[in-house]
Design a protein around this motif. Structure first.
Motif, PDB file in Angstrom:
ATOM      1  N   ILE A  92       0.846  -1.193   0.000  1.00 22.32           N
ATOM      2  CA  ILE A  92       0.000   0.000   0.000  1.00 22.32           C
ATOM      3  C   ILE A  92       0.881   1.242   0.000  1.00 22.32           C
ATOM      4  O   ILE A  92       1.766   1.383   0.852  1.00 22.32           O
ATOM      5  N   LEU A  93       0.641   2.133  -0.950  1.00 24.01           N
ATOM      6  CA  LEU A  93       1.353   3.405  -1.031  1.00 24.01           C
ATOM      7  C   LEU A  93       0.386   4.515  -0.631  1.00 24.01           C
ATOM      8  O   LEU A  93      -0.682   4.669  -1.241  1.00 24.01           O
ATOM      9  N   THR A  94       0.747   5.291   0.391  1.00 22.37           N
ATOM     10  CA  THR A  94      -0.148   6.311   0.937  1.00 22.37           C
ATOM     11  C   THR A  94       0.532   7.663   0.932  1.00 22.37           C
ATOM     12  O   THR A  94       1.664   7.796   1.415  1.00 22.37           O
ATOM     13  N   SER A  95      -0.145   8.671   0.396  1.00 23.27           N
ATOM     14  CA  SER A  95       0.394  10.033   0.445  1.00 23.27           C
ATOM     15  C   SER A  95       0.364  10.517   1.895  1.00 23.27           C
ATOM     16  O   SER A  95      -0.438  10.057   2.709  1.00 23.27           O
ATOM     17  N   PHE A  96       1.233  11.465   2.218  1.00 24.98           N
ATOM     18  CA  PHE A  96       1.330  11.920   3.595  1.00 24.98           C
ATOM     19  C   PHE A  96       0.056  12.613   4.076  1.00 24.98           C
ATOM     20  O   PHE A  96      -0.209  12.649   5.277  1.00 24.98           O
ATOM     21  N   ASP A  97      -0.730  13.155   3.172  1.00 26.38           N
ATOM     22  CA  ASP A  97      -1.986  13.780   3.586  1.00 26.38           C
ATOM     23  C   ASP A  97      -3.136  12.774   3.652  1.00 26.38           C
ATOM     24  O   ASP A  97      -4.281  13.145   3.946  1.00 26.38           O
ATOM     25  N   LEU A  98      -2.854  11.498   3.371  1.00 24.16           N
ATOM     26  CA  LEU A  98      -3.814  10.383   3.448  1.00 24.16           C
ATOM     27  C   LEU A  98      -4.945  10.482   2.428  1.00 24.16           C
ATOM     28  O   LEU A  98      -5.909   9.723   2.504  1.00 24.16           O
ATOM     29  N   ARG A  99      -4.841  11.382   1.462  1.00 19.90           N
ATOM     30  CA  ARG A  99      -5.934  11.561   0.507  1.00 19.90           C
ATOM     31  C   ARG A  99      -5.860  10.585  -0.656  1.00 19.90           C
ATOM     32  O   ARG A  99      -6.870  10.265  -1.266  1.00 19.90           O
TER      33      ARG A  99
END
Length: 220
Positions: A92-99
């Motif tokens: 899972i790759l997640t942006s730091f803003d979780l969007r």
């Protein structure tokens, strides 16, 4: 020069303290609120921002059981490798803003049981799933479904719209035989009679399968 060195040393010391505090902060204090906002809950969590495990994880009404995770970080966000040790593995790759969340290299295999239908085995190979604000933007992968109620193994193509996920079912000749849809509260089965074995009188199935099943009933 001495003043500059003192400033640099102070910045370095603060950075070290920050990293030590983050490293020893229990993962539960960091992720519980963000995960709950996405409908994900769990009973217990152990570990830190780099590795650990969650116990009795649920996504909406779907019980996923226990998950082990290992994180790495880059300038684009968080990369997490997860597994339950039995049924699935995923990255899972997640942006730091979780969007934005991108799920890749996922494999899932599990038997689903209902009191009135024999065990159905579902194997899924998910190449990519892209979520934005936890709404499905794109999904790419295949599913294979086996059960003695079917004449042959069915092949499924994955698709999605927002919170709705679909598996379009085909036989090996690519004839469409049905549709499975879920919103993680219910699973809707719509399977043509031509996909079913003829000797199903004991199951009282005539004219295909058309069912609405609570997700929580499948894994109990």
């Amino acid at each position: 020069m001495k003043l500059l060195l003192k400033i640099l040393f102070s910045i370095f010391a603060l950075l070290v303290i920050f990293l030590v505090v983050i490293f020893f902060t229990p993962i539960n204090l960091i992720v519980k609120a963000p995960l709950q906002s996405y409908g994900i809950s769990y009973e217990n969590a152990k570990g830190n921002i780099f590795s650990g495990d969650f116990r009795n994880v649920k996504l909406a009404n779907l019980l996923i059981s226990n998950i082990n995770y290992r994180n790495s970080y880059s300038h684009v966000g968080l990369k997490t490798n997860i597994t339950d040790g039995f049924y699935f593995t995923s990255t899972i790759l997640t942006s730091f803003d979780l969007r934005k969340i991108t799920v890749t290299n996922s494999k899932y295999s599990r038997d689903f049981k209902l009191s009135f239908i024999p065990v159905i085995n579902i194997e899924t190979e998910l190449e990519e799933l892209i979520l934005e604000d936890f709404k499905c933007m794109r999904i790419n992968g295949d599913t294979y479904i086996k059960s003695r109620i079917f004449k042959e193994r069915l092949i499924g193509e994955l698709s999605c719209t927002d919170d709705l996920y679909k598996i379009i079912l085909f036989d090996r000749k690519y004839n469409q035989l049905g549709l499975i849809t879920t919103d993680f509260d219910y699973i809707y089965l719509d399977i043509k009679d031509s996909a079913l074995n003829e000797n199903l009188s004991i199951l009282n199935i005539n004219g295909g399968i058309n069912l609405k099943i609570p997700v929580k009933d499948l894994l109990e």
